[in-house]
Design a protein around this motif. Structure first.
Motif, PDB file in Angstrom:
ATOM      1  N   ARG A  11      39.497  39.543  39.269  1.00  0.00           N
ATOM      2  CA  ARG A  11      38.638  39.128  40.247  1.00  0.00           C
ATOM      3  C   ARG A  11      38.528  40.091  41.430  1.00  0.00           C
ATOM      4  O   ARG A  11      37.651  40.490  42.028  1.00  0.00           O
ATOM      5  N   TRP A  12      39.763  40.546  41.793  1.00  0.00           N
ATOM      6  CA  TRP A  12      39.986  41.343  42.813  1.00  0.00           C
ATOM      7  C   TRP A  12      39.576  42.619  42.718  1.00  0.00           C
ATOM      8  O   TRP A  12      39.079  43.520  43.542  1.00  0.00           O
ATOM      9  N   VAL A  13      39.678  43.248  41.508  1.00  0.00           N
ATOM     10  CA  VAL A  13      39.080  44.548  41.028  1.00  0.00           C
ATOM     11  C   VAL A  13      37.592  44.426  41.373  1.00  0.00           C
ATOM     12  O   VAL A  13      36.976  45.384  41.968  1.00  0.00           O
ATOM     13  N   GLN A  14      36.761  43.307  40.763  1.00  0.00           N
ATOM     14  CA  GLN A  14      35.449  43.346  41.004  1.00  0.00           C
ATOM     15  C   GLN A  14      35.139  43.189  42.518  1.00  0.00           C
ATOM     16  O   GLN A  14      34.019  43.488  43.196  1.00  0.00           O
ATOM     17  N   GLU A  15      35.852  42.518  43.308  1.00  0.00           N
ATOM     18  CA  GLU A  15      35.636  42.233  44.843  1.00  0.00           C
ATOM     19  C   GLU A  15      35.843  43.508  45.557  1.00  0.00           C
ATOM     20  O   GLU A  15      35.031  43.918  46.387  1.00  0.00           O
ATOM     21  N   VAL A  16      36.674  44.470  45.506  1.00  0.00           N
ATOM     22  CA  VAL A  16      36.881  45.698  45.885  1.00  0.00           C
ATOM     23  C   VAL A  16      35.837  46.477  45.562  1.00  0.00           C
ATOM     24  O   VAL A  16      35.388  47.314  46.428  1.00  0.00           O
ATOM     25  N   ALA A  17      35.415  46.697  44.409  1.00  0.00           N
ATOM     26  CA  ALA A  17      34.238  47.386  43.774  1.00  0.00           C
ATOM     27  C   ALA A  17      33.043  47.034  44.558  1.00  0.00           C
ATOM     28  O   ALA A  17      32.058  47.924  45.089  1.00  0.00           O
ATOM     29  N   THR A  18      32.661  45.575  44.602  1.00  0.00           N
ATOM     30  CA  THR A  18      31.545  45.090  45.222  1.00  0.00           C
ATOM     31  C   THR A  18      31.560  45.466  46.796  1.00  0.00           C
ATOM     32  O   THR A  18      30.492  45.916  47.364  1.00  0.00           O
ATOM     33  N   ALA A  19      32.727  45.414  47.399  1.00  0.00           N
ATOM     34  CA  ALA A  19      32.897  45.708  48.875  1.00  0.00           C
ATOM     35  C   ALA A  19      32.484  47.052  49.176  1.00  0.00           C
ATOM     36  O   ALA A  19      31.892  47.635  50.118  1.00  0.00           O
ATOM     37  N   HIS A  20      32.634  48.001  48.241  1.00  0.00           N
ATOM     38  CA  HIS A  20      32.528  49.282  48.418  1.00  0.00           C
ATOM     39  C   HIS A  20      30.958  49.620  48.334  1.00  0.00           C
ATOM     40  O   HIS A  20      30.416  50.295  48.986  1.00  0.00           O
ATOM     41  N   TRP A  21      30.355  49.231  47.325  1.00  0.00           N
ATOM     42  CA  TRP A  21      28.995  49.318  47.176  1.00  0.00           C
ATOM     43  C   TRP A  21      28.314  48.670  48.464  1.00  0.00           C
ATOM     44  O   TRP A  21      27.089  49.271  48.835  1.00  0.00           O
ATOM     45  N   HIS A  22      28.536  47.559  48.886  1.00  0.00           N
ATOM     46  CA  HIS A  22      27.922  46.940  50.037  1.00  0.00           C
ATOM     47  C   HIS A  22      28.199  47.771  51.415  1.00  0.00           C
ATOM     48  O   HIS A  22      27.400  47.590  52.223  1.00  0.00           O
ATOM     49  N   TYR A  23      29.356  48.327  51.476  1.00  0.00           N
ATOM     50  CA  TYR A  23      29.595  49.141  52.500  1.00  0.00           C
ATOM     51  C   TYR A  23      28.709  50.456  52.443  1.00  0.00           C
ATOM     52  O   TYR A  23      28.156  51.130  53.492  1.00  0.00           O
ATOM     53  N   ALA A  24      28.786  50.939  51.328  1.00  0.00           N
ATOM     54  CA  ALA A  24      28.106  52.239  51.143  1.00  0.00           C
ATOM     55  C   ALA A  24      26.497  52.473  50.892  1.00  0.00           C
ATOM     56  O   ALA A  24      25.950  53.301  51.507  1.00  0.00           O
TER      57      ALA A  24
END
Length: 134
Positions: free
Chosen positions: A34-47
């Motif tokens: 879940r954290w792997v997906q959370e980190v990836a999603t946070a990156h997309w939302h940031y960028a």
């Protein structure tokens, strides 16, 4: 598993929650995913711009994860992510999860993501506009 480039890493902090802990007293393996997906999603939302977020969606096609050390309730997790090779609508993303404030690597993952057109839900070739922000 990790193919890192320090200059291209995105960082995201996660606090371990009581519900993340299993019967063995440490974070359950499913939570790491879940954290792997959370980190990836946070990156997309940031960028990504708001327009890109409306045009595109991402789906995971494959996860590979190595569990190296347990995390505990009092831990704060520092996740790092960066993208690797891309081909057509797919690219590889790498995520490492560390105990924050230390060099203790808890888990590392490689995921394959597919870009979708948000309207048609069909795969969409990753163009330069996406590559430029990731």
């Amino acid at each position: 598993m990790t193919n890192s480039s320090n200059s291209a890493k995105f960082s995201h902090t996660i606090q371990v929650q009581a519900e993340d802990i299993d019967l063995l007293g440490h974070v359950n393996n499913v939570v790491y995913l879940r954290w792997v997906q959370e980190v990836a999603t946070a990156h997309w939302h940031y960028a990504a711009t708001e327009n890109l977020k409306k045009l595109y969606l991402w789906v995971v096609l494959r996860h590979e994860i190595d569990y190296l050390r347990p995390a505990f309730l009092t831990d704060q997790i520092q996740g790092f992510t960066w993208v690797g090779e891309h081909q057509g609508a797919k690219f590889d993303r790498f995520v490492t999860l560390y105990r924050a404030g230390s060099e203790q690597l808890l888990a590392s993952a490689k995921t394959t993501w597919c870009l979708l057109d948000a309207t048609t839900l069909r795969p969409k070739r990753i163009d330069q506009d996406i590559l430029a922000i990731l």
